[in-house]
Design a protein around this motif. Sequence first.
Motif, PDB file in Angstrom:
ATOM      1  N   LYS A 200      79.873  92.947  43.215  1.00 16.77           N
ATOM      2  CA  LYS A 200      78.866  92.140  42.529  1.00 16.77           C
ATOM      3  C   LYS A 200      79.517  90.972  41.784  1.00 16.77           C
ATOM      4  O   LYS A 200      80.623  91.089  41.290  1.00 16.77           O
ATOM      5  N   GLY A 201      78.782  89.879  41.707  1.00 15.09           N
ATOM      6  CA  GLY A 201      79.221  88.754  40.887  1.00 15.09           C
ATOM      7  C   GLY A 201      80.132  87.759  41.568  1.00 15.09           C
ATOM      8  O   GLY A 201      80.438  86.714  40.999  1.00 15.09           O
ATOM      9  N   LEU A 202      80.571  88.068  42.791  1.00 14.12           N
ATOM     10  CA  LEU A 202      81.516  87.170  43.448  1.00 14.12           C
ATOM     11  C   LEU A 202      80.854  85.909  43.981  1.00 14.12           C
ATOM     12  O   LEU A 202      81.509  84.890  44.160  1.00 14.12           O
ATOM     13  N   GLU A 203      79.532  85.990  44.251  1.00 11.82           N
ATOM     14  CA  GLU A 203      78.847  84.799  44.762  1.00 11.82           C
ATOM     15  C   GLU A 203      78.980  83.633  43.787  1.00 11.82           C
ATOM     16  O   GLU A 203      79.235  82.500  44.189  1.00 11.82           O
ATOM     17  N   GLU A 204      78.827  83.917  42.489  1.00 17.42           N
ATOM     18  CA  GLU A 204      78.924  82.859  41.482  1.00 17.42           C
ATOM     19  C   GLU A 204      80.335  82.279  41.429  1.00 17.42           C
ATOM     20  O   GLU A 204      80.512  81.063  41.304  1.00 17.42           O
ATOM     21  N   VAL A 205      81.336  83.161  41.523  1.00 15.36           N
ATOM     22  CA  VAL A 205      82.728  82.701  41.527  1.00 15.36           C
ATOM     23  C   VAL A 205      82.971  81.787  42.718  1.00 15.36           C
ATOM     24  O   VAL A 205      83.566  80.706  42.582  1.00 15.36           O
TER      25      VAL A 205
END
Length: 217
Positions: A200-205
């Motif tokens: 989770k959260g890697l899309e934003e990175v």
Amino acid sequence: MILTERLQTIATMVDKGSVVADIGTDHAYLPVFLIQQGICGKALACDINPLPLEKGNQNIIFNHLQDKIETRLCDGLNGIGEDEADTFIMAGMGADVIIHILSSCEYIANEKYTLIIQPMTRYYTLTQWLYKNGFEIKEQKCTHEGKRPYTIMKIKYTGKKTPYTESDLYLGSMDTSDEECKIFLSNEIRKLNKRVLGEKGLEEVINVLEEKVNDSK
């Protein structure tokens, strides 16, 4: 002494007049080069394994630098006195190993020391450890060796923790307008795209890194 692009970039980050301890020195190429170029007057070539250290010693003898470079069989910074060097180079090892070395040394949290670190893996975990433990990345360069890109950090202790976002851990203090940094970050984006479905959260990175790379073109 002719260095690879990776070691050459590390050498450019060493301040003239430094006393260097090269941790994991292997063949002692870097200490020999730094002495030959007049960047350092003396150096320690350190390794945990006797065989590469002996190869390094042979290289030192071949270049007639026994009076300027001392070899040291030691585990990380253990066995190196706090007044024996002011610059510590840790290159060619994983981030977890580097974190272990720094965590195991009580005196390293001091502004009088400079750390030049080139992690082989998971550099963002090292960045996080540095930010949490009062170290500041003063300079960060990227380079390559063959087809593999690398990042190198020049670090000083300030005692101040650095707040960060997840993408900050991947960007560090890179100059995203630099071509080598863009290549490095593009490679990280490819790695993150392979992990994105499981974490989770890697899309934003990924979006932040892509924006940085594209904005600097």
